[in-house]
Write an enzyme that holds these catalytic residues in place. Structure first.
Site, short mmCIF file in Angstrom:
data_model
loop_
_atom_site.label_atom_id
_atom_site.label_comp_id
_atom_site.label_asym_id
_atom_site.label_seq_id
_atom_site.Cartn_x
_atom_site.Cartn_y
_atom_site.Cartn_z
N GLY A 152 7.45 5.42 7.68
CA GLY A 152 6.60 6.59 7.79
C GLY A 152 6.81 7.26 9.13
N SER A 153 5.79 7.96 9.60
CA SER A 153 5.96 8.77 10.80
C SER A 153 5.89 7.92 12.07
CB SER A 153 4.89 9.86 10.84
OG SER A 153 3.63 9.25 10.97
N THR A 154 6.45 8.46 13.14
CA THR A 154 6.46 7.74 14.42
C THR A 154 5.04 7.52 14.96
OG1 THR A 154 8.69 8.49 14.88
CG2 THR A 154 7.39 7.80 16.78
N LYS A 161 0.85 -1.19 0.00
CA LYS A 161 0.00 0.00 0.00
C LYS A 161 0.89 1.24 0.00
CE LYS A 161 -1.75 2.81 2.91
NZ LYS A 161 -1.71 4.05 2.09
N CYS A 163 14.06 10.71 5.55
CA CYS A 163 14.05 10.35 6.97
C CYS A 163 15.41 10.60 7.61
CB CYS A 163 13.65 8.90 7.12
SG CYS A 163 14.66 7.78 6.16
N THR A 212 2.24 7.09 13.37
CA THR A 212 1.61 6.00 12.61
C THR A 212 2.25 4.66 12.97
OG1 THR A 212 1.18 7.54 10.80
CG2 THR A 212 0.99 5.23 10.28
N GLY A 213 3.56 4.66 13.14
CA GLY A 213 4.26 3.43 13.52
C GLY A 213 3.73 2.88 14.85
N GLU A 231 10.39 1.65 10.25
CA GLU A 231 11.39 2.68 9.93
C GLU A 231 10.66 4.02 10.08
OE1 GLU A 231 14.44 2.12 9.36
OE2 GLU A 231 14.66 0.13 8.45
N GLU A 264 11.04 17.43 13.76
CA GLU A 264 11.50 17.00 12.44
C GLU A 264 10.83 17.85 11.37
OE1 GLU A 264 10.04 13.19 11.03
OE2 GLU A 264 11.72 12.99 9.65
P1 NAD Z 1 2.68 8.70 7.45
O1 NAD Z 1 2.98 7.92 8.68
O2 NAD Z 1 1.69 9.78 7.53
O3 NAD Z 1 2.15 7.73 6.29
C1 NAD Z 1 2.91 6.63 5.84
C2 NAD Z 1 1.97 5.56 5.29
O4 NAD Z 1 1.16 5.05 6.35
C3 NAD Z 1 1.01 6.03 4.21
O5 NAD Z 1 0.91 5.02 3.23
C4 NAD Z 1 -0.30 6.19 4.97
O6 NAD Z 1 -1.45 6.06 4.16
C5 NAD Z 1 -0.22 5.05 5.96
N1 NAD Z 1 -1.00 5.22 7.19
C6 NAD Z 1 -1.46 6.37 7.75
N2 NAD Z 1 -2.07 6.11 8.93
C7 NAD Z 1 -2.02 4.76 9.11
C8 NAD Z 1 -2.41 3.89 10.16
N3 NAD Z 1 -3.01 4.35 11.26
N4 NAD Z 1 -2.15 2.57 10.02
C9 NAD Z 1 -1.52 2.09 8.95
N5 NAD Z 1 -1.11 2.87 7.93
C10 NAD Z 1 -1.34 4.19 8.01
O7 NAD Z 1 4.10 9.22 6.95
P2 NAD Z 1 4.41 10.19 5.72
O8 NAD Z 1 3.94 11.56 6.05
O9 NAD Z 1 3.95 9.54 4.45
O10 NAD Z 1 6.02 10.17 5.71
C11 NAD Z 1 6.78 11.09 6.43
C12 NAD Z 1 7.38 10.45 7.66
O11 NAD Z 1 8.00 9.22 7.33
C13 NAD Z 1 8.47 11.29 8.31
O12 NAD Z 1 8.32 11.29 9.71
C14 NAD Z 1 9.75 10.56 7.96
O13 NAD Z 1 10.82 10.77 8.83
C15 NAD Z 1 9.30 9.16 7.93
N6 NAD Z 1 10.19 8.34 7.09
C16 NAD Z 1 11.03 7.45 7.70
C17 NAD Z 1 11.91 6.70 6.94
C18 NAD Z 1 12.87 5.71 7.58
O14 NAD Z 1 13.46 4.92 6.88
N7 NAD Z 1 13.01 5.70 8.88
C19 NAD Z 1 11.94 6.86 5.55
C20 NAD Z 1 11.07 7.77 4.97
C21 NAD Z 1 10.19 8.50 5.75
#
Ligand code: NAD
Length: 469
Positions: free
Chosen positions: A221-223, A170, A277, A225-226, A243, A372
């Site tokens: 993605g973001s912390t 996704k 990131c 959401t993680g 990540e 960040e």
């Molecule tokens: P995000 O967490 O908003 O979204 C990432 C993904 O998660 C999207 O596909 C989104 O649709 C999905 N999502 C949203 N809510 C969800 C939930 N509750 N459950 C499951 N999936 C969900 O992140 P973003 O804004 O797309 O990316 C930016 C962030 O990602 C920054 O904080 C950046 O530091 C981080 N990032 C980290 C790395 C790494 O390798 N550590 C790499 C790239 C980006």
């Protein structure tokens, strides 16, 4: 306007609803993206489970050959994919933009094809044989962000496929089209059901995290959401690789060779307009060379062409989306109100274009340092005492990367090891490569990607223990 489809069980699948994907450079619609329903996610998971039975059993050499074929597909189609990526993500074709991202996709795929996880003989005596085998986990759910959509997609799906897992992917709803096209192309060389793609927003991601038919989630993605994924994944005891966000600090020592490091500092921070990131997001510079570093970075930042990424003269594009743009503007305005001195940039441009911005005379406690920014802005913080600088670098919930800049490599190594982060660089930053494990500590997540260690995360250990008598 182009319309796209989900790919489930090797087939294109239409949906009831579609949403527009915008080009952040122009505001024009790039294409209509399918909005997957819950039932379509279930279909993708069912197809992936069915395909897992055969894919996990094919000889390893066959899977290796398939991944090499995927690399060829990427080579043949990289121009098309790069252009689509630029149109939906905004990054330029040139510079460290879409063509660079595609080169990375190819390189990572080839390198992952060459990896293997051989059986480990733990004990071999007259009485006993004990072996450690690595078995693919099952169906992997890949949830990806919008900053490096294809590269991060490759980082998720290629080791999964290489190790014998099958995938439901996704991508971010802000940048889904290039991923759909990439998965469509890969399906020409993969058996049906091995790689599926469903598109939509967070609700599809949440359902993936709870889904009984998915054995592992790999998430970038973001912390916040993680954390939500981890909570939702607990009921089914899914394996996780997370990540997450970073707020990497770089520390420049007084003995650093300033002319030699300026370009590396610049790209370490502004790669992908800072929407990376592990970009350098806080720069601590010793007071003796602070002004020299500020001047060098300003000279570079002010000569970078920014504009529509399809124009091959541009090296920087827009911020990818309105929410991120607003956030960057808010942090810069706050820094100015706190007495920050803008060395360049600092005022929003047209549309989603935000100029490369350097801000001096800010310190910890100011939002641009503590949070960040994930955008084209770098705060430069003057320090006097190295122990104090290390303490401030570590006084942060994230722990993705960090760097020390010095002419004394041994001192650099010793200091780098005091940084609380997954990768500690010396005289470089944000440099990742497929043969080196990469991952975060603290709120930057857990698990690693790349190399054998990253491949192993798609497997579980099975011990085969034989009594020979
Ligand atoms: P995000 O967490 O908003 O979204 C990432 C993904 O998660 C999207 O596909 C989104 O649709 C999905 N999502 C949203 N809510 C969800 C939930 N509750 N459950 C499951 N999936 C969900 O992140 P973003 O804004 O797309 O990316 C930016 C962030 O990602 C920054 O904080 C950046 O530091 C981080 N990032 C980290 C790395 C790494 O390798 N550590 C790499 C790239 C980006």
């Amino acid at each position: 306007m182009a319309s796209y489809s989900l790919i489930i069980d090797g087939k294109k699948v239409a949906t009831e609803h579609y949403f527009d994907v915008m080009n952040p450079a122009s505001g024009e619609v790039v294409g209509a993206c399918p909005q997957a329903s819950d039932e379509q996610l279930d279909d993708a998971v069912t197809a992936a489970n069915r395909a897992f039975k055969s894919w996990s059993a094919v000889p390893d050499a066959e899977r290796q050959a398939a991944v090499n074929k995927i690399a060829e597909v990427l080579v043949q189609n990289s121009a098309e994919l790069a252009e689509l990526l630029t149109r939906e993500q905004g990054k330029p074709l040139k510079g460290l933009g879409s063509e660079f991202e595609l080169e990375g996709c190819i390189g990572w795929t080839q390198a992952t094809a060459a990896l293997s996880l051989p059986v480990k003989i733990i004990e071999e005596t007259e009485e006993s044989t004990i072996e450690q085998h690595r078995k693919p986990i099952g169906v992997v759910g890949s949830i990806a962000p919008w900053n490096w959509p294809l590269m991060i997609g490759i980082w998720h799906i290629i080791p999964a496929i290489r190790s014998g897992c099958t995938v439901v992917m996704k991508p971010s709803s802000l940048t889904p089209l290039s991923s759909i096209r990439m998965v469509e192309l890969f399906n020409e060389v993969l058996p049906a059901g091995v790689l599926n793609i469903v598109t939509g927003g967070g609700s599809i991601g949440r359902r993936m995290a709870t889904h009984e038919g998915i054995q592992k989630i790999v998430f970038t993605g973001s912390t916040p959401t993680g954390k939500n994924i981890m909570e939702n994944a607990s009921a089914t005891l899914k394996r996780l690789t997370l990540e997450l966000g970073g707020n990497d600090a770089g520390i420049v020592l007084p003995d650093a060779n300033v002319p030699a490091i300026i370009e590396k500092l610049f790209w370490g921070s502004f790669i992908n307009s800072g929407q990376t990131c592990a970009a350098l997001k806080r720069l601590y510079v010793h007071e003796d060379i602070h002004d020299q570093v500020c001047e060098g970075l300003t000279a570079m930042a002010t000569q970078m062409p920014m504009g529509d990424g399809l124009d091959e003269n541009n090296i920087f594009g827009p911020v990818q989306n309105q929410a991120q743009f607003d956030y960057v503007r808010e942090l810069v305005d706050d820094a100015k109100a706190q007495g920050g001195r803008v060395l360049c940039g600092g005022e929003p441009g047209e549309g989603l274009f935000y100029p490369l911005t350097l801000i001096a005379d800010v310190s910890d406690g100011c939002r641009i340092v503590d949070e960040e920014q994930f955008g084209p802005v770098l705060p430069i913080i003057k320090y006097t005492d190295i122990d104090d600088a290390i303490r401030r670098a570590n006084d942060c919930e994230n722990g993705l990367g960090g760097s020390i800049w010095t002419s004394d490599l041994e001192k650099g190594k010793q200091l780098s090891m005091r940084l609380e982060c997954g990768t500690a660089w010396v005289n470089k930053h944000a440099i990742v490569q497929p043969n080196v494990p990469f991952g975060g500590v603290k709120a930057s997540g857990f698990g690693v990607e790349f190399a054998e260690e990253g491949l192993a995360e798609y497997t579980s250990i099975q011990i085969v223990s034989i009594d020979k008598n």
